[in-house]
Design a protein around this motif. Sequence first.
Motif, PDB file in Angstrom:
ATOM      1  N   UNK A  33       0.843  -1.200   0.000  1.00 45.46           N
ATOM      2  CA  UNK A  33       0.000   0.000   0.000  1.00 45.46           C
ATOM      3  C   UNK A  33       0.879   1.250   0.000  1.00 45.46           C
ATOM      4  N   UNK A  34       0.407   2.289  -0.658  1.00 46.49           N
ATOM      5  CA  UNK A  34       1.082   3.591  -0.606  1.00 46.49           C
ATOM      6  C   UNK A  34       0.613   4.322   0.646  1.00 46.49           C
ATOM      7  N   UNK A  35       1.560   4.859   1.406  1.00 49.85           N
ATOM      8  CA  UNK A  35       1.215   5.627   2.594  1.00 49.85           C
ATOM      9  C   UNK A  35       1.891   6.989   2.507  1.00 49.85           C
ATOM     10  N   UNK A  36       1.416   7.939   3.320  1.00 49.35           N
ATOM     11  CA  UNK A  36       1.911   9.313   3.228  1.00 49.35           C
ATOM     12  C   UNK A  36       2.254   9.866   4.609  1.00 49.35           C
ATOM     13  N   UNK A  37       3.295   9.308   5.199  1.00 49.55           N
ATOM     14  CA  UNK A  37       3.800   9.855   6.448  1.00 49.55           C
ATOM     15  C   UNK A  37       3.075   9.431   7.697  1.00 49.55           C
ATOM     16  N   UNK A  38       2.027   8.604   7.592  1.00 46.89           N
ATOM     17  CA  UNK A  38       1.319   8.161   8.795  1.00 46.89           C
ATOM     18  C   UNK A  38       2.270   7.357   9.691  1.00 46.89           C
ATOM     19  N   UNK A  39       2.040   7.405  10.971  1.00 47.29           N
ATOM     20  CA  UNK A  39       2.877   6.690  11.928  1.00 47.29           C
ATOM     21  C   UNK A  39       2.062   5.638  12.658  1.00 47.29           C
ATOM     22  N   UNK A  40       2.749   4.664  13.216  1.00 41.78           N
ATOM     23  CA  UNK A  40       2.089   3.617  13.986  1.00 41.78           C
ATOM     24  C   UNK A  40       1.390   2.590  13.122  1.00 41.78           C
ATOM     25  N   UNK A  48      -6.901   0.634  -1.869  1.00 38.44           N
ATOM     26  CA  UNK A  48      -6.567  -0.395  -2.861  1.00 38.44           C
ATOM     27  C   UNK A  48      -5.052  -0.547  -2.908  1.00 38.44           C
ATOM     28  N   UNK A  49      -4.523  -1.758  -2.812  1.00 36.93           N
ATOM     29  CA  UNK A  49      -3.059  -1.925  -2.853  1.00 36.93           C
ATOM     30  C   UNK A  49      -2.497  -1.511  -4.209  1.00 36.93           C
ATOM     31  N   UNK A  50      -1.307  -0.929  -4.201  1.00 33.01           N
ATOM     32  CA  UNK A  50      -0.651  -0.555  -5.455  1.00 33.01           C
ATOM     33  C   UNK A  50       0.007  -1.759  -6.108  1.00 33.01           C
ATOM     34  N   UNK A  51       0.223  -2.808  -5.327  1.00 33.96           N
ATOM     35  CA  UNK A  51       0.805  -4.043  -5.854  1.00 33.96           C
ATOM     36  C   UNK A  51       0.476  -5.171  -4.889  1.00 33.96           C
ATOM     37  N   UNK A  52       0.496  -6.386  -5.390  1.00 33.42           N
ATOM     38  CA  UNK A  52       0.245  -7.534  -4.524  1.00 33.42           C
ATOM     39  C   UNK A  52       0.819  -8.796  -5.150  1.00 33.42           C
ATOM     40  N   UNK A  53       1.010  -9.787  -4.315  1.00 33.39           N
ATOM     41  CA  UNK A  53       1.424 -11.111  -4.756  1.00 33.39           C
ATOM     42  C   UNK A  53       0.285 -12.073  -4.498  1.00 33.39           C
ATOM     43  N   UNK A  54      -0.170 -12.733  -5.560  1.00 34.41           N
ATOM     44  CA  UNK A  54      -1.276 -13.679  -5.408  1.00 34.41           C
ATOM     45  C   UNK A  54      -0.863 -14.837  -4.513  1.00 34.41           C
ATOM     46  N   UNK A  55      -1.839 -15.498  -3.928  1.00 36.27           N
ATOM     47  CA  UNK A  55      -1.578 -16.514  -2.916  1.00 36.27           C
ATOM     48  C   UNK A  55      -1.209 -17.854  -3.552  1.00 36.27           C
ATOM     49  N   UNK A  56      -0.173 -18.472  -2.962  1.00 33.67           N
ATOM     50  CA  UNK A  56       0.287 -19.774  -3.430  1.00 33.67           C
ATOM     51  C   UNK A  56       0.646 -20.638  -2.227  1.00 33.67           C
ATOM     52  N   UNK A  57       0.407 -21.921  -2.375  1.00 34.62           N
ATOM     53  CA  UNK A  57       0.692 -22.887  -1.324  1.00 34.62           C
ATOM     54  C   UNK A  57       2.143 -23.352  -1.445  1.00 34.62           C
TER      55      UNK A  57
END
Length: 518
Positions: A436-443, A454-463
Amino acid sequence: MHFQGTSVAANHRGPPHNRKQINNIPLGLVLSCLLLLSLLLLSSGAPPQDSQTGVALTLTPLDSLHSHGSRPRPARLINVQYIVTFAFVCFLYSICQNSYLCSGNCWFLASIGALTSTDEKTKDLINQVIPADQSFSKNYAGIFHFRFWRFGKWIEVVVDDLLPTIDDDLIFVDSKTSKEFWPALLEKAYAKVCGSYADLDGGFISEALMDFTGGVHMEFVLNDEAPAYLWNIMDRAAKSQTLMGCDTYQGESREAVSSEGIVGGHAYTVTGVSKVMSKRNPVHLVRVLNPWGDTEWKGDWSDESSLWDTVSREDRKWREKLDNGEFWISMTNFTKNFETLDICCLCPDFLDRSPGCHWKSQRNFGKWIAGTTAGGSMNNIETFWKNPQFRVRIEELSEDITHEEGAENMLVSLMQNHEKRHRRSQKNYSIGFYIFKVRGESGKFSAEFFNDKTPVAKKSFHNLREVTEFFWLEPGEYMIVPCTKNPGETASFVLSIFSKHETHFEYIDETEENEDDP
């Protein structure tokens, strides 16, 4: 005096050169005592049992092993003087010679082929796994040690040289070179790490390649999905410190051989690449090794192919008419007949042609705990936020670094570890991650943050034990959320990033409160 061989973890990034111990006793001291007392190491005071070899799962009938099986030392089998040479070695898979075993550790054999088919430039990789200060003559005490990278840590594994045999024939890995016993000793050490010999039945070549290097693993899906520039990547990889392997598509039956000599559902080693001129046209070739030591490709550019008559005498030197399991195949046929290509290396610098580009790696450890930090995928929006969160800040890319061939600047790897004693009892969860893209948030970010994100990128799930993915991410701050597909699944994990940029990578402490939280 009796010393029991154990595996000792070294909790640091590099190989444990100075942390060689058995039961907290320095390895050098153990060796000195054995030599002083003229003793040979015995890892167990009892003869081999089914629980040690795992043969109850693979041998039929069992009474054959009980009546004929033994564990002699190599010196009793043959006059052997050394543990390893750096010449190329092919292996005979024992299933080809007897019917005691099932055929399931080709992935490990192929990884040994990758480790030993390399030249002087990767000698450091071999010395890292198989320390060179060992032999069957000088300071011999029946004790041998190996190193493996396991879930973010290098471990030292000590074994004796009692090898399982039936009628003096090695049951498991055997070498075509009669005085080479280090493959069998390496297999014994790796089987000890995994639990038993039977725990080596079934796996992916990438597992062992990662355990040999401790670096980065890249997987490329072949056939129509193979990138057009893949051969160029393989060419640069072959010229650097890398290990390469590949897998074939599953056939109608286990390890069925096609009419063109390709074994289905089988692991192979990639031992090199070359470009030749055929009738004034460039042809990209890949050299592949079947770890069985036989059963080769029979199509274009095979040992007997007439296409070799169309190249210059200089190019013809690559052709070898040997039934040793190694063969050439065109890149086109390689991507058609093989399903995936795995490349493992210490550092992915070879991906770029720019000499100023140096990838940097960082690693963090974490754990999914049912009820607290095992929130599952984003399909479980009410619990997803509970997953461990990691902050990544990417700095500006240097001007001397080129953008080419896919332009990815970040590789993310997620590896799960269930910490089971036996590898075969470790059932992998389906794992993946989101960025996810974030903008300086903490914690730590709360559930509300993810409601409309919405995530900017992801890896699909694999076993799988490990999943990896390349990305192009603009400079800035991001959050990576590794997770299992289903909530409530407990396991440890290692999250690694490799980046062209200067990158800051840290775990987001759960005790901190985000300034945007209500």
